[in-house]
Design an enzyme around this catalytic site. Structure first.
Site, mmCIF file in Angstrom:
data_model
loop_
_atom_site.group_PDB
_atom_site.id
_atom_site.type_symbol
_atom_site.label_atom_id
_atom_site.label_comp_id
_atom_site.label_asym_id
_atom_site.label_seq_id
_atom_site.Cartn_x
_atom_site.Cartn_y
_atom_site.Cartn_z
ATOM 1 N N ASP A 203 -1.522 -4.261 -2.746
ATOM 2 C CA ASP A 203 -0.510 -5.492 -3.099
ATOM 3 C C ASP A 203 0.283 -4.749 -3.816
ATOM 4 O O ASP A 203 0.402 -4.393 -4.942
ATOM 5 C CB ASP A 203 -1.181 -6.561 -3.759
ATOM 6 N N HIS A 204 1.741 -4.527 -3.033
ATOM 7 C CA HIS A 204 2.550 -3.595 -3.900
ATOM 8 C C HIS A 204 3.232 -4.135 -5.163
ATOM 9 O O HIS A 204 3.673 -3.679 -5.851
ATOM 10 C CB HIS A 204 3.872 -2.991 -2.957
ATOM 11 N N HIS A 266 0.849 -11.497 -3.520
ATOM 12 C CA HIS A 266 1.892 -11.345 -4.592
ATOM 13 C C HIS A 266 1.810 -12.414 -5.440
ATOM 14 O O HIS A 266 1.566 -12.433 -6.694
ATOM 15 C CB HIS A 266 3.349 -11.173 -3.918
HETATM 16 P P1 NDP Z 1 6.492 -4.836 11.769
HETATM 17 O O1 NDP Z 1 6.133 -5.753 12.851
HETATM 18 O O2 NDP Z 1 7.888 -4.348 11.511
HETATM 19 O O3 NDP Z 1 5.750 -3.264 12.139
HETATM 20 C C1 NDP Z 1 4.249 -3.230 12.439
HETATM 21 C C2 NDP Z 1 3.908 -1.865 12.892
HETATM 22 O O4 NDP Z 1 2.485 -1.834 13.346
HETATM 23 C C3 NDP Z 1 4.822 -1.471 13.880
HETATM 24 O O5 NDP Z 1 4.895 0.123 13.862
HETATM 25 C C4 NDP Z 1 3.903 -1.495 15.437
HETATM 26 O O6 NDP Z 1 4.359 -0.453 16.012
HETATM 27 C C5 NDP Z 1 2.662 -1.074 14.857
HETATM 28 N N1 NDP Z 1 1.500 -1.831 15.546
HETATM 29 C C6 NDP Z 1 1.455 -3.099 15.977
HETATM 30 N N2 NDP Z 1 -0.076 -3.227 16.476
HETATM 31 C C7 NDP Z 1 -0.689 -2.262 16.371
HETATM 32 C C8 NDP Z 1 -1.788 -1.724 17.003
HETATM 33 N N3 NDP Z 1 -2.558 -2.494 17.560
HETATM 34 N N4 NDP Z 1 -2.003 -0.220 16.738
HETATM 35 C C9 NDP Z 1 -1.201 0.477 16.174
HETATM 36 N N5 NDP Z 1 0.011 0.106 15.825
HETATM 37 C C10 NDP Z 1 0.508 -1.347 15.788
HETATM 38 O O7 NDP Z 1 5.517 -5.437 10.479
HETATM 39 P P2 NDP Z 1 5.792 -4.669 9.030
HETATM 40 O O8 NDP Z 1 6.034 -3.088 8.928
HETATM 41 O O9 NDP Z 1 6.729 -5.396 8.402
HETATM 42 O O10 NDP Z 1 4.231 -5.010 8.324
HETATM 43 C C11 NDP Z 1 3.240 -4.285 8.564
HETATM 44 C C12 NDP Z 1 2.347 -4.577 7.459
HETATM 45 O O11 NDP Z 1 2.788 -4.265 6.120
HETATM 46 C C13 NDP Z 1 2.038 -6.043 7.604
HETATM 47 O O12 NDP Z 1 0.573 -6.295 7.251
HETATM 48 C C14 NDP Z 1 2.848 -6.713 6.183
HETATM 49 O O13 NDP Z 1 2.207 -7.582 5.570
HETATM 50 C C15 NDP Z 1 2.879 -5.292 5.372
HETATM 51 N N6 NDP Z 1 3.968 -5.387 4.235
HETATM 52 C C16 NDP Z 1 5.264 -5.143 4.909
HETATM 53 C C17 NDP Z 1 6.283 -5.016 3.960
HETATM 54 C C18 NDP Z 1 8.011 -5.170 4.426
HETATM 55 O O14 NDP Z 1 8.794 -5.000 3.462
HETATM 56 N N7 NDP Z 1 8.097 -4.959 5.786
HETATM 57 C C19 NDP Z 1 6.037 -5.124 2.448
HETATM 58 C C20 NDP Z 1 4.767 -5.077 2.181
HETATM 59 C C21 NDP Z 1 3.817 -5.387 2.919
HETATM 60 P P3 NDP Z 1 4.103 -0.370 17.759
HETATM 61 O O15 NDP Z 1 4.423 -1.732 18.183
HETATM 62 O O16 NDP Z 1 5.075 0.843 17.984
HETATM 63 O O17 NDP Z 1 2.577 -0.093 17.815
HETATM 64 C C1 BG6 Z 2 6.082 -7.924 1.608
HETATM 65 C C2 BG6 Z 2 6.247 -9.233 2.492
HETATM 66 O O1 BG6 Z 2 4.544 -7.949 1.242
HETATM 67 O O2 BG6 Z 2 6.959 -8.002 0.705
HETATM 68 C C3 BG6 Z 2 7.884 -9.076 3.064
HETATM 69 O O3 BG6 Z 2 5.764 -8.768 4.003
HETATM 70 C C4 BG6 Z 2 8.674 -9.089 1.737
HETATM 71 O O4 BG6 Z 2 8.004 -10.246 3.629
HETATM 72 C C5 BG6 Z 2 8.376 -8.018 0.833
HETATM 73 O O5 BG6 Z 2 9.900 -8.954 2.169
HETATM 74 C C6 BG6 Z 2 8.827 -8.401 -0.620
HETATM 75 O O6 BG6 Z 2 8.663 -7.135 -1.472
HETATM 76 P P1 BG6 Z 2 9.830 -6.866 -2.689
HETATM 77 O O7 BG6 Z 2 9.333 -5.410 -3.283
HETATM 78 O O8 BG6 Z 2 11.023 -6.630 -1.930
HETATM 79 O O9 BG6 Z 2 9.826 -8.153 -3.425
#
Ligand code: NDP
Ligand code: BG6
Length: 511
Positions: A203-204, A266
């Site tokens: 949980d960043h 968060h």
């Molecule tokens: P995205 O939808 O941008 O990316 C999801 C990633 O997972 C892609 O690289 C996709 O790539 C891959 N993926 C999806 N399904 C599969 C599968 N079955 N096997 C392997 N790879 C898979 O989402 P986010 O990057 O935003 O979020 C990912 C996680 O990170 C979530 O749990 C989110 O809560 C968490 N998170 C995100 C933050 C953010 O700022 N974006 C911040 C903090 C947490 P491909 O389709 O190429 O497989």
């Molecule tokens: C992530 C959520 O956990 O936190 C995003 O998946 C959100 O939707 C992000 O934007 C916010 O993080 P920060 O550090 O920019 O407040």
């Protein structure tokens, strides 16, 4: 949160290189391969890779190190490196240096994950090749940066892959599961293959300096603890506001919504850190024990006290933006919420009857995360009413981001003849006090996971209690169907969120 005492050598290094201030120097991680699942996603580009670059920039990574990106997208090593270079240039906090990047690029490769049985075998042989080429000794960090639905299958496949040589650590992104039952199942599955001390539920927000400072503020200062309770505090307001929309993450966000994306993790962690009792020490177990007690005591008084919203078209920072339902790949009739506000109570002696009002949303007017502790009014201000009409009760505000710091609103006399009182602020601003840029949470957390320190990660029972609260809210939501969209982008949420506080004779902190 446990900190090793700084040695003279550390101090010397920090003085020579002020960039190192604020990051732990206790120990460089052992050689390892960091495999990122979800390497083509938003999180990898926005946070994980820029954090790896920042660590490389400060020479905090092991000499023998490799990064293997993995996702279903059919990228080559070159494409992955190219995309990550662009990500570091766009989102990195340091200057882009060719020498640092080249060393990192040399350590970076990519493997497309095919849907067939052989995918994991191919991954295993790539890891073995990396061990030979880069001396990573069979040590593995697997980072599941994928949507919740993809976690169980990957965790199981990685569990089956376990090799005997070297250690393994599994970092799992939030949200952990999609409700209490699925989080349970995911834990059971993970524990079939991994010991609890090998699991790092991330949980960043816990890696943010300002969030860790909440503990310092409360427990390193004698003046706050005696008044940190229902007797002196009127209520608490926590805001996690974002001006961003969903940034092309419809696949993930449509299934998560604000309640699973921010509130479950968060937000509830911020509540727990604000409300918890002082732990006996700052070991991972003591801190987490206290947080679990708070999470167990939280309840929301009923459906009327939880508000959900979805943004429509509007203007954010002067730019016209589409409504949520118009975002690419979002269902035009989507009922996913992009905003949640709630009134929560913590049922214990310290907090009984003291409301915690919390809210989070996308496409709000600006990015702002704050924890505001609103104290009760002075019992008998001996001033004429007119003199004090601009005076507000004391508020202690922890500015988690941006403009990181703490401020205390106090009443002061306006200079001049006669008596006129006004609220002024005493401010502590990180930049001014420490003259360093704060490290990104992911830098600290990646380093901790590589070193096996779980203090800033959530334990299974914390996640379980968080889901218990969310499940209760989701049950309320089964019963009605709000008219979405109900707030224009660029505003502070639906009118019902204001009504939530007005009913109690309060209002959200001025915007
Ligand atoms: P995205 O939808 O941008 O990316 C999801 C990633 O997972 C892609 O690289 C996709 O790539 C891959 N993926 C999806 N399904 C599969 C599968 N079955 N096997 C392997 N790879 C898979 O989402 P986010 O990057 O935003 O979020 C990912 C996680 O990170 C979530 O749990 C989110 O809560 C968490 N998170 C995100 C933050 C953010 O700022 N974006 C911040 C903090 C947490 P491909 O389709 O190429 O497989
Ligand atoms: C992530 C959520 O956990 O936190 C995003 O998946 C959100 O939707 C992000 O934007 C916010 O993080 P920060 O550090 O920019 O407040």
């Amino acid at each position: 949160m446990r900190r090793r005492r700084r040695t003279r050598a550390d101090v010397a290094t920090t003085q020579e290189n002020p960039l190192l201030e604020g990051l732990p120097l206790a120990q460089t991680p052992e050689p390892c391969v960091l495999t990122i699942f979800g390497a083509s996603g938003d999180l990898t580009k926005r946070k994980i890779f820029p954090a790896i670059y920042a660590l490389a920039f400060r020479r905090l990574l092991p000499e023998n190190f490799a990064i293997l990106g993995a996702a279903r997208s059919d990228w080559s090593d070159e494409e992955f490196r190219h995309n990550m270079e662009a990500a570091v240039r766009e989102f990195g906090r340091d200057a882009f240096r060719e020498d640092v990047w080249n060393r990192l690029a040399e350590a970076t490769s990519y493997i497309p994950l095919s849907e067939d049985e052989q995918a994991m075998e191919k991954l295993a042989s790539s890891l073995t090749e990396l061990d030979e080429a880069r001396g990573t000794m069979g040590n593995r960090v697997y980072y599941l940066a994928v949507p919740p639905a993809a976690m169980p299958q990957l965790a199981q496949a990685l569990g089956k892959l376990r090799e005997t040589e070297g250690w393994t650590r599994l970092i799992v992104e939030k949200p952990f599961g999609r409700d209490r039952a699925s989080a349970h199942e995911l834990n059971e599955l993970i524990w079939t293959y991994f010991a609890e001390d090998e699991v790092f539920r991330i949980d960043h927000y816990l890696g943010k300096e300002t969030v860790q400072n909440m503990a310092a503020l409360r427990f390193a200062n004698g003046i706050f603890e005696p008044i940190w309770n229902r007797q002196f505090i009127d209520h608490v307001q926590i805001t996690v506001g974002e001006s961003m929309g969903i940034e092309g993450r419809a696949d993930y966000y449509e299934k998560a919504g604000a309640i699973r994306d921010i509130f479950q993790n968060h937000m509830l962690q911020l509540v727990a850190l604000t409300a918890m009792e002082p732990p006996s020490d700052f070991t991972a177990e003591s801190v987490r024990n206290e947080k679990v007690k708070v999470l167990k005591s939280i309840h929301t008084p009923g459906p009327k006290h939880v508000v959900r919203g979805q943004y429509g078209r509007g203007y954010v920072e002067g730019i016209e933006v589409p409504g949520y339902r118009e975002e690419p790949s979002v269902d035009p009739g989507s009922m996913t919420e992009t905003y949640v506000a709630a009134k929560l109570f913590v049922d214990n002696w310290r907090w009984a009857d003291t409301p915690f009002y919390v809210r989070t949303g996308k496409r709000l007017p600006r990015r702002e995360t704050t924890i505001a502790i609103q104290f009760k009014r002075a019992p008998h201000p001996p001033f004429a009413e007119a003199a004090a009409e601009e005076l507000r009760p004391n508020v202690l505000i922890v500015h988690v981001q941006p403009d990181e710091g703490v401020s205390l609103a106090i009443g002061a006399k306006v200079p001049g003849l006669g008596v006129k009182l006004r609220t002024v602020h005493m401010d502590f601003v990180y930049g001014g006090a420490f003259h360093v840029e704060l490290p990104e949470a992911y830098e600290r957390l990646l380093l901790d996971a590589m070193r096996g320190d779980a203090t800033l990660f959530t334990r299974a029972d914390e996640v379980d209690e968080q889901w218990a609260i969310v499940d209760a809210i989701l049950a309320f939501w089964q019963r009605d169907r709000p008219a979405f969209p109900n707030y224009p982008a660029g505003t502070w949420g639906p009118p019902s969120a204001d009504a939530l506080l007005h009913r109690d004779g309060r209002s959200w902190r001025h915007h």
